[in-house]
Scaffold this active site. Structure first.
Site, PDB file in Angstrom:
ATOM      1  CE  LYS A  40      55.349  45.855  36.754  1.00 30.39           C
ATOM      2  NZ  LYS A  40      56.774  45.542  36.578  1.00 30.39           N
ATOM      3  NE  ARG A 138      61.746  45.068  29.846  1.00 25.41           N
ATOM      4  CZ  ARG A 138      60.772  44.605  30.623  1.00 25.41           C
ATOM      5  NH1 ARG A 138      60.576  45.105  31.829  1.00 25.41           N
ATOM      6  NH2 ARG A 138      59.981  43.635  30.205  1.00 25.41           N
ATOM      7  CE1 TYR A 270      32.128  43.175  12.964  1.00 24.34           C
ATOM      8  CE2 TYR A 270      33.029  42.713  15.136  1.00 24.34           C
ATOM      9  CZ  TYR A 270      32.253  43.497  14.298  1.00 24.34           C
ATOM     10  OH  TYR A 270      31.611  44.588  14.801  1.00 24.34           O
TER      11      TYR A 270
HETATM   12  C1  PLP Z   1      57.231  44.465  37.399  1.00 23.82           C
HETATM   13  C2  PLP Z   1      58.521  44.479  38.101  1.00 23.82           C
HETATM   14  C3  PLP Z   1      58.704  43.709  39.265  1.00 23.82           C
HETATM   15  C4  PLP Z   1      57.682  42.740  39.799  1.00 23.82           C
HETATM   16  O1  PLP Z   1      57.850  41.517  39.132  1.00 23.82           O
HETATM   17  P1  PLP Z   1      56.899  40.255  39.468  1.00 23.82           P
HETATM   18  O2  PLP Z   1      57.434  39.185  38.617  1.00 23.82           O
HETATM   19  O3  PLP Z   1      55.508  40.665  39.071  1.00 23.82           O
HETATM   20  O4  PLP Z   1      57.037  40.000  40.913  1.00 23.82           O
HETATM   21  C5  PLP Z   1      59.918  43.823  39.936  1.00 23.82           C
HETATM   22  N1  PLP Z   1      60.891  44.638  39.462  1.00 23.82           N
HETATM   23  C6  PLP Z   1      60.754  45.375  38.347  1.00 23.82           C
HETATM   24  C7  PLP Z   1      61.877  46.240  37.885  1.00 23.82           C
HETATM   25  C8  PLP Z   1      59.566  45.319  37.614  1.00 23.82           C
HETATM   26  O5  PLP Z   1      59.435  46.040  36.499  1.00 23.82           O
END
Ligand code: PLP
Length: 301
Positions: A40, A138, A270
């Protein structure tokens, strides 16, 4: 967005390290356990398609992304292994996902009912993973009644194939197991309410897998570990020793484009948040809009 190719700011992504990290994790898996590479957010900034293709070479069984467009990007790059979208996709796009053999996360019963209407219109079947909110706070089911109703809705329902059920840990990277155990218990309870049989039940992220949390997970959703980073909240703690070796894959390289001496009382930047208290040599390093380069070697300059 444009990339600055006429200046020295470069991000180097070592695909050799990415391959090695995934191979190391593959060796660490339990028998039969699958590895889904989490790519992702453009592969955590490393380039989703390049990372995904490397992950395939290293033996990844599937992929996780956050949004539907990322899944379609992988399909357009001729990747045919399973892809799960972890975020909530609007039900009207269920047919688009189904047509591209992309699996979606179910956040609640209402989503299922909406998606069913769209799928029936086009006579398509969608692969789904039931999202469980076991304490991350979530997306996903957290109430028994609604989950039982969703289960009933899915029995003998041709619009859906129940490919998975999953939850996400909030604190698998912490040596204190209290909340982690609470999440495990909640997930077990939700699972016990099901009469439909998801093909894959999964909870492991990088941390839960490499810190040997010893909980059943048909798939490891391997994210940050791909890129060679230890997810521990305290990498020096002996309680959280990673079981596998990880090699960081990204390096950022730039060059000084300007060097000069400033004098006592001169400000920099800045708001002049830095003020020299004596004669000081300062340099300017370009960082924005870097070029991205990929290499397969394990050793980079
Ligand atoms: C991002 C994500 C992962 C991966 O987690 P890592 O800690 O980067 O291995 C796994 N499951 C879900 C639902 C996620 O959103």
């Amino acid at each position: 967005m444009i990339t600055g190719i006429h200046r020295p700011a470069t991000v180097r992504v070592n695909l050799g390290a990415i391959k090695q990290n995934i191979e190391n994790e593959k060796k660490h898996l339990n028998p039969g356990q699958k590895l889904f590479a989490v790519v992702k957010a453009n592969g955590y900034g490393h380039g989703a398609v390049q990372v995904a293709k490397t992950a395939l070479k290293a033996g990844a069984d599937g992929f996780c992304v956050a949004i539907l467009d990322e899944a379609l990007e992988l399909r357009n790059a001729d990747i045919v292994k399973p892809i799960l979208v972890l975020g909530v996709v609007s039900p009207e796009y269920a047919p688009l996902a189904a047509a591209n053999d992309v699996s979606l996360t179910v956040p609640n019963l209402e989503w299922l009912k909406e998606a069913e209407k769209y799928l029936q219109k086009e006579d398509l079947q969608l692969k789904i993973h039931l999202g469980i909110d076991s304490g991350m706070g979530r997306i996903g089911f957290n109430e028994d009644d609604e989950f039982v109703a969703a289960n009933k809705f899915l029995e003998n329902n041709d619009s859906f194939f129940v490919e998975g059920m999953f939850a996400h840990f909030a604190s698998a990277d912490s040596a204190d197991d209290t909340y982690f155990k609470h999440q495990v218990e909640k997930f077990r309870h939700m699972k016990s309410l099901l009469t439909v049989h998801p093909k894959w039940i999964h909870v492991d992220n990088t941390a839960a897998s490499i810190f040997d949390k010893d909980i059943h997970s048909d798939i490891v959703r391997f994210g940050i570990g791909i890129y060679g980073l230890n997810p521990s909240s305290n990498p020096n703690s002996p309680d959280l020793k990673a079981d596998i070796e990880l090699k960081p894959a990204l390096s950022f390289v730039s060059e000084l484009t300007h060097v000069k001496t400033i004098h006592k009382g001169d400000g920099v930047g800045y708001g002049s948040t830095f003020v020299a208290d004596k004669d000081t040599i300062i340099g300017t390093v370009p960082v924005a809009m870097p070029m991205v380069g990929f290499a397969n070697s394990a050793v980079l300059r």
